[in-house]
Scaffold this motif. Structure first.
Motif, PDB file in Angstrom:
ATOM      1  N   UNK A  21       0.851  -1.192   0.000  1.00 33.92           N
ATOM      2  CA  UNK A  21       0.000   0.000   0.000  1.00 33.92           C
ATOM      3  C   UNK A  21       0.883   1.238   0.000  1.00 33.92           C
ATOM      4  N   UNK A  22       0.570   2.175  -0.875  1.00 32.53           N
ATOM      5  CA  UNK A  22       1.379   3.390  -0.967  1.00 32.53           C
ATOM      6  C   UNK A  22       0.539   4.624  -0.636  1.00 32.53           C
ATOM      7  N   UNK A  23       1.222   5.618  -0.098  1.00 31.44           N
ATOM      8  CA  UNK A  23       0.576   6.895   0.287  1.00 31.44           C
ATOM      9  C   UNK A  23      -0.618   6.651   1.215  1.00 31.44           C
ATOM     10  N   UNK A  24      -0.343   5.910   2.299  1.00 29.87           N
ATOM     11  CA  UNK A  24      -1.396   5.635   3.286  1.00 29.87           C
ATOM     12  C   UNK A  24      -1.651   6.886   4.140  1.00 29.87           C
ATOM     13  N   UNK A  25      -2.736   6.842   4.863  1.00 32.43           N
ATOM     14  CA  UNK A  25      -3.006   7.901   5.839  1.00 32.43           C
ATOM     15  C   UNK A  25      -1.934   7.775   6.943  1.00 32.43           C
ATOM     16  N   UNK A  26      -1.070   8.783   7.113  1.00 34.40           N
ATOM     17  CA  UNK A  26       0.060   8.668   8.063  1.00 34.40           C
ATOM     18  C   UNK A  26      -0.408   8.334   9.481  1.00 34.40           C
ATOM     19  N   UNK A  27      -1.582   8.877   9.850  1.00 30.67           N
ATOM     20  CA  UNK A  27      -2.063   8.650  11.220  1.00 30.67           C
ATOM     21  C   UNK A  27      -2.377   7.181  11.445  1.00 30.67           C
ATOM     22  N   UNK A  28      -2.985   6.554  10.435  1.00 26.00           N
ATOM     23  CA  UNK A  28      -3.458   5.170  10.601  1.00 26.00           C
ATOM     24  C   UNK A  28      -2.294   4.197  10.759  1.00 26.00           C
ATOM     25  N   UNK A  87       7.968   6.371   4.303  1.00 26.28           N
ATOM     26  CA  UNK A  87       7.325   6.529   2.987  1.00 26.28           C
ATOM     27  C   UNK A  87       5.802   6.423   3.065  1.00 26.28           C
ATOM     28  N   UNK A  88       5.279   6.263   4.271  1.00 25.24           N
ATOM     29  CA  UNK A  88       3.829   6.050   4.461  1.00 25.24           C
ATOM     30  C   UNK A  88       3.298   4.871   3.636  1.00 25.24           C
ATOM     31  N   UNK A  89       4.082   3.806   3.659  1.00 23.38           N
ATOM     32  CA  UNK A  89       3.659   2.591   2.934  1.00 23.38           C
ATOM     33  C   UNK A  89       3.378   1.483   3.933  1.00 23.38           C
ATOM     34  N   UNK A  90       2.644   0.478   3.469  1.00 21.27           N
ATOM     35  CA  UNK A  90       2.415  -0.704   4.308  1.00 21.27           C
ATOM     36  C   UNK A  90       2.620  -1.947   3.458  1.00 21.27           C
ATOM     37  N   UNK A  91       3.230  -2.969   4.053  1.00 23.06           N
ATOM     38  CA  UNK A  91       3.523  -4.216   3.348  1.00 23.06           C
ATOM     39  C   UNK A  91       2.886  -5.356   4.132  1.00 23.06           C
ATOM     40  N   UNK A  92       1.849  -5.946   3.541  1.00 28.84           N
ATOM     41  CA  UNK A  92       1.053  -6.940   4.271  1.00 28.84           C
ATOM     42  C   UNK A  92       1.173  -8.308   3.601  1.00 28.84           C
ATOM     43  N   UNK A  93       1.207  -9.360   4.408  1.00 28.01           N
ATOM     44  CA  UNK A  93       1.232 -10.733   3.879  1.00 28.01           C
ATOM     45  C   UNK A  93       0.139 -11.545   4.537  1.00 28.01           C
ATOM     46  N   UNK A  94      -0.682 -12.163   3.713  1.00 25.82           N
ATOM     47  CA  UNK A  94      -1.757 -13.006   4.254  1.00 25.82           C
ATOM     48  C   UNK A  94      -1.529 -14.408   3.724  1.00 25.82           C
ATOM     49  N   UNK A  95      -1.069 -15.267   4.604  1.00 21.87           N
ATOM     50  CA  UNK A  95      -0.757 -16.644   4.220  1.00 21.87           C
ATOM     51  C   UNK A  95      -1.766 -17.569   4.881  1.00 21.87           C
ATOM     52  N   UNK A 111      -8.663   0.500   1.546  1.00 22.24           N
ATOM     53  CA  UNK A 111      -9.648   1.405   2.134  1.00 22.24           C
ATOM     54  C   UNK A 111      -9.317   1.691   3.595  1.00 22.24           C
ATOM     55  N   UNK A 112      -8.967   0.636   4.323  1.00 26.05           N
ATOM     56  CA  UNK A 112      -8.750   0.795   5.759  1.00 26.05           C
ATOM     57  C   UNK A 112      -7.612   1.781   6.041  1.00 26.05           C
ATOM     58  N   UNK A 113      -6.501   1.635   5.320  1.00 22.34           N
ATOM     59  CA  UNK A 113      -5.355   2.517   5.579  1.00 22.34           C
ATOM     60  C   UNK A 113      -5.381   3.769   4.694  1.00 22.34           C
ATOM     61  N   UNK A 114      -6.492   3.930   3.965  1.00 26.26           N
ATOM     62  CA  UNK A 114      -6.701   5.096   3.096  1.00 26.26           C
ATOM     63  C   UNK A 114      -5.520   5.333   2.168  1.00 26.26           C
ATOM     64  N   UNK A 115      -5.081   4.241   1.559  1.00 29.32           N
ATOM     65  CA  UNK A 115      -3.917   4.331   0.652  1.00 29.32           C
ATOM     66  C   UNK A 115      -4.371   4.855  -0.702  1.00 29.32           C
ATOM     67  N   UNK A 116      -3.481   5.614  -1.367  1.00 27.81           N
ATOM     68  CA  UNK A 116      -3.843   6.136  -2.702  1.00 27.81           C
ATOM     69  C   UNK A 116      -3.589   5.077  -3.772  1.00 27.81           C
ATOM     70  N   UNK A 117      -2.559   4.228  -3.529  1.00 25.52           N
ATOM     71  CA  UNK A 117      -2.242   3.202  -4.530  1.00 25.52           C
ATOM     72  C   UNK A 117      -2.030   1.876  -3.833  1.00 25.52           C
TER      73      UNK A 117
END
Ligand code: SPD
Length: 413
Positions: A21-28, A87-95, A111-117
């Protein structure tokens, strides 16, 4: 999607979806509370049972990776995430070894982290071949090869064969066998591609009907065909100035050079250039360029599926000159009637002229394989004699006969 069907049937160990996730809401991404809430809601959404607490810790001295990390055991495996504040990014893995909808995971996370991309990748985790074969009820005779795709449909050709090589590329499983009755054999993702004994019937027939129809072929593109057989036949036409071969998988070329010199010989021609690129991107850069395009693909599952899509055929059309011809590997008329009917419709919407023809290949489980012949201008029904040497299957009579179809096929195409 590659392997999804197999996964749903319980023939894969699990699936891993990696979401960036890129450009997330920094607060979240800086809130422990929100990260925990994300896990709770996600598990509910994709029906996963949590096991123990959600662990969220903050560490990382290096600014590049600084931020929270999260892990949550689930009964069917693990969810983890890294939240990069720099970078306000998030890297998630669902195994999980239980199926879930990966698109839903990406949408929800975005949607949850309000990411732009967002971007996501799915990796299917495999079972040992023996365990899979047991589930499929494939006979476990050590020195026999059964085509697993065919076996799935309740039919198979059995070949006594010894495995010489097996590897997993980024795109597919590549195997080479030495068979007792057909010589060396190349198998991709469980499907026989060619054997030494009868590959000539396939390769001559995917090439010469088009090249003996087009009056002056100078530029040919082969999509797929990394084993070199189609290039070998194309190179027999001396008027051709340029042969391009575009196949994603370099490992198939390397494997063929090592184990299948009889087809890989075709990769040595001086007029040939090999590109390991995505066929879509390649075609976009080559508008109005080729006289003939040959699609020597695998079956329409896994990596080969996209090569049977309308979007792809449109690109092929645009890359052909105004009297260009496309030939594509087009399955068995006995086994794949429905698919042939659907894809023929698609091709006919794009090309003004279309024919279906076929050849005999005893090592394919159906014994026959067909080709699509889509043309902007020329008809294949009156071929030219171009005096091509060293042929074992093709002649002008076979050419004409191969376009004569059984009654049931006339209705389909
Ligand atoms: N069902 C298998 C169809 C295989 C077609 N591809 C063959 C590639 C040979 N160059």
């Amino acid at each position: 999607m590659q392997f999804l069907d197999e996964f749903k049937k319980g023939l894969m160990w699990g699936m891993l979806t990696s979401v960036d996730l890129f450009e997330c809401n920094p607060k979240k991404i800086r809130s422990k509370q929100d990260i925990k809430e994300y896990v709770k809601q996600l598990c509910k959404k994709i029906d996963m049972k949590t096991f123990g607490e959600t662990i969220v810790v903050r560490f990382g001295k290096d600014k590049r990776v600084q931020g929270y990390s999260m892990t949550q055991l689930i009964e069917t495996s693990l969810i983890s995430g890294h939240f990069a504040e720099n970078t306000n990014s998030a890297y998630l893995d669902i195994f999980s070894c239980k199926y879930y909808n990966a698109e839903e995971v990406e949408d929800f996370s975005k949607k949850f982290f309000e990411a732009k991309k967002s971007e996501s990748n799915i990796t299917f985790r495999k079972m040992p071949e023996a365990a899979k074969n047991k589930l499929l009820d494939i006979p476990n005779s050590k020195n026999w090869f059964f085509e697993s795709i065919e076996f799935n449909q309740g039919r198979a050709l059995a070949l006594k064969a010894k495995q010489l090589y097996s590897t997993q590329s980024s795109f597919q499983k590549i195997e080479v066998y030495n068979t007792n009755s057909f010589g060396k054999m190349l198998v991709l993702d469980g499907a026989i591609q060619l054997t030494q004994a009868d590959e000539f019937a396939y390769h001559e027939m995917i090439v010469h009907p088009a090249l003996n129809t087009h009056p002056k072929t100078e530029k040919v593109l082969i999509i797929g065909g990394a084993d070199g057989g189609t290039a070998r036949e194309t190179a027999k036409h001396k008027t051709i100035k340029e042969i391009h071969l575009c196949d994603l998988d370099k490992k198939v070329v390397l494997t063929s050079k090592k184990f299948l010199p009889f087809t890989a010989a075709g990769l040595k021609d001086k007029r040939l250039s090999v590109f390991h690129k995505d066929g879509f991107k390649f075609l976009k850069e080559k508008e109005n360029y080729y006289d003939v395009i040959i699609i020597d693909s695998t079956d329409p599952i896994g990596v080969g599926k996209i090569l049977f899509s309308s979007k792809f055929f449109k690109l092929v059309f645009n890359s052909l000159k105004k009297d260009g011809i496309m030939v594509n590997q087009f399955q068995s008329m006995f086994y794949e009637k429905k698919l042939i009917k659907e894809i023929t419709k698609t091709i006919k919407k794009i090309f003004p002229k279309f024919w279906y023809y076929y050849t005999l290949v005893p090592s394919y489980p159906s014994g026959t394989i067909g080709f699509g012949f889509a043309s902007k201008k020329h008809s294949p029904l009156n071929p030219k004699n171009k005096n091509i040497k060293d042929l074992k299957y093709y002649n002008l009579e076979i050419h004409k006969a191969s376009f004569v179809l059984p009654k049931f096929m006339e209705k389909i195409v």
